[in-house]
Design a protein around this motif. Structure first.
Motif, PDB file in Angstrom:
ATOM      1  N   LYS A 230      47.146  38.090  42.854  1.00 15.90           N
ATOM      2  CA  LYS A 230      46.094  37.487  43.672  1.00 15.90           C
ATOM      3  C   LYS A 230      44.740  37.569  42.987  1.00 15.90           C
ATOM      4  O   LYS A 230      44.382  38.585  42.392  1.00 15.90           O
ATOM      5  N   PHE A 231      43.984  36.453  43.067  1.00 17.38           N
ATOM      6  CA  PHE A 231      42.609  36.399  42.602  1.00 17.38           C
ATOM      7  C   PHE A 231      41.691  36.055  43.765  1.00 17.38           C
ATOM      8  O   PHE A 231      42.108  35.399  44.728  1.00 17.38           O
ATOM      9  N   ASP A 232      40.427  36.453  43.651  1.00 17.24           N
ATOM     10  CA  ASP A 232      39.415  36.117  44.649  1.00 17.24           C
ATOM     11  C   ASP A 232      38.745  34.810  44.220  1.00 17.24           C
ATOM     12  O   ASP A 232      37.663  34.795  43.644  1.00 17.24           O
ATOM     13  N   GLY A 233      39.422  33.720  44.477  1.00 13.84           N
ATOM     14  CA  GLY A 233      38.949  32.410  44.056  1.00 13.84           C
ATOM     15  C   GLY A 233      40.115  31.449  44.043  1.00 13.84           C
ATOM     16  O   GLY A 233      41.024  31.552  44.880  1.00 13.84           O
ATOM     17  N   SER A 234      40.114  30.527  43.092  1.00 16.27           N
ATOM     18  CA  SER A 234      41.173  29.527  42.982  1.00 16.27           C
ATOM     19  C   SER A 234      42.024  29.814  41.753  1.00 16.27           C
ATOM     20  O   SER A 234      41.502  29.911  40.642  1.00 16.27           O
ATOM     21  N   SER A 235      43.318  29.944  41.958  1.00 16.21           N
ATOM     22  CA  SER A 235      44.252  30.105  40.839  1.00 16.21           C
ATOM     23  C   SER A 235      44.683  28.723  40.383  1.00 16.21           C
ATOM     24  O   SER A 235      45.049  27.875  41.202  1.00 16.21           O
TER      25      SER A 235
END
Length: 274
Positions: A230-235
């Protein structure tokens, strides 16, 4: 792999798409900056190519030639290590921007396009997949594909897998000996997750960047998700490479839609070792 912390490889980009690994280099499109970059294994930029009509998908032919989508003029370009030239012109075959593609063992290219005026926020419409053969000929090989995005060939060259972003699913086709696509089927229903770029591991599982949730997921044929990062933004997109072939490179935009519209350089490449 829940809880795995990715390592930053390189940052300071606008919007990175379509990473591909070859001969110790990671190649990636910075879509909004109209450039294709090659990065060394430690993240240093070693080469940059100007693509005025917006680069998108990248991949390599069997001889190592890099093929680049030039999205807005609907062409495929090729780079032999010293110069860029046209590989194929699809402007007479498509009405909208080209997107991503896959290459099979015979250097046949399977490429999708947006299918509608994405920039003007027109209602989405299904489109076609085209096959570009080594002689430059272009053939329609599938229709009614919804926003075809990341693509990859698996199963020893026998299967083409395509992300259909807005439908939150991944579909698959059998590849016939003559390059025709048959037996279209659902590879994975992602239950609202919108897949962007994809790659495949040695077991034929698909890693997909999920644009709307900020995840990278590993999904099996049938739809079972085995891993998530998981990333805090757009993968956005991913590829496997590195010295062992088991380093997962991932591009992500760590900002908001407003940051993206403002041209803030918040796109980066990360990696995890599988």
């Amino acid at each position: 792999m829940q809880g795995t912390t990715p390592t930053l490889l390189a940052d300071g980009f606008l919007f990175l798409e379509a990473p591909k690994w070859r001969d110790g280099q990671l190649w990636v499109s910075d879509v909004f900056d109209h450039k294709v970059h090659s990065l060394t294994g430690d993240g240093k930029r070693s080469r940059s190519l100007e693509i005025p009509n917006r680069p998108s998908g990248l991949n390599f032919l069997s001889d190592g030639t890099l093929v680049i989508v030039s999205a807005k003029d609907r062409k495929l370009l090729r780079y032999d290590g010293s110069s860029l030239c046209e590989h194929a012109d699809l402007s007479a075959h498509t009405d909208w921007w080209l997107n991503d593609f896959a290459v099979d063992a015979h250097d046949r290219i399977y490429v999708g396009d947006f299918g509608y005026d994405f920039v003007a926020n027109a209602p989405p419409r299904a489109t076609k997949l085209h096959r570009v053969d080594p002689d430059g000929s272009v053939t329609v090989v599938a229709s009614e594909v919804d926003f075809p995005n990341g693509s990859v060939v698996i199963n020893g060259g026998r299967t083409l897998v395509v992300a259909e972003t807005w439908k939150a699913r991944i579909c698959a086709f059998d590849i016939a000996q003559d390059g025709a696509l048959t037996n279209r089927r659902l590879f994975a229903d992602l239950a609202g997750r919108q897949p962007d770029g994809i790659c495949a591991d040695e077991e034929g599982a698909i890693w997909a960047g999920i644009y709307n949730t900020g995840e990278f997921v590993r999904v099996l044929d049938g739809g079972v998700i085995t891993d998530s990062i998981k990333f805090d933004g757009s993968s956005i997109s991913c590829t496997l490479g590195g010295e062992t072939g088991k380093r997962l490179f991932m591009t992500a935009f760590l900002g908001t839609e407003a940051d993206m519209a403002a041209g803030n350089r918040k796109s980066s490449v990360f990696y995890v070792d599988l």
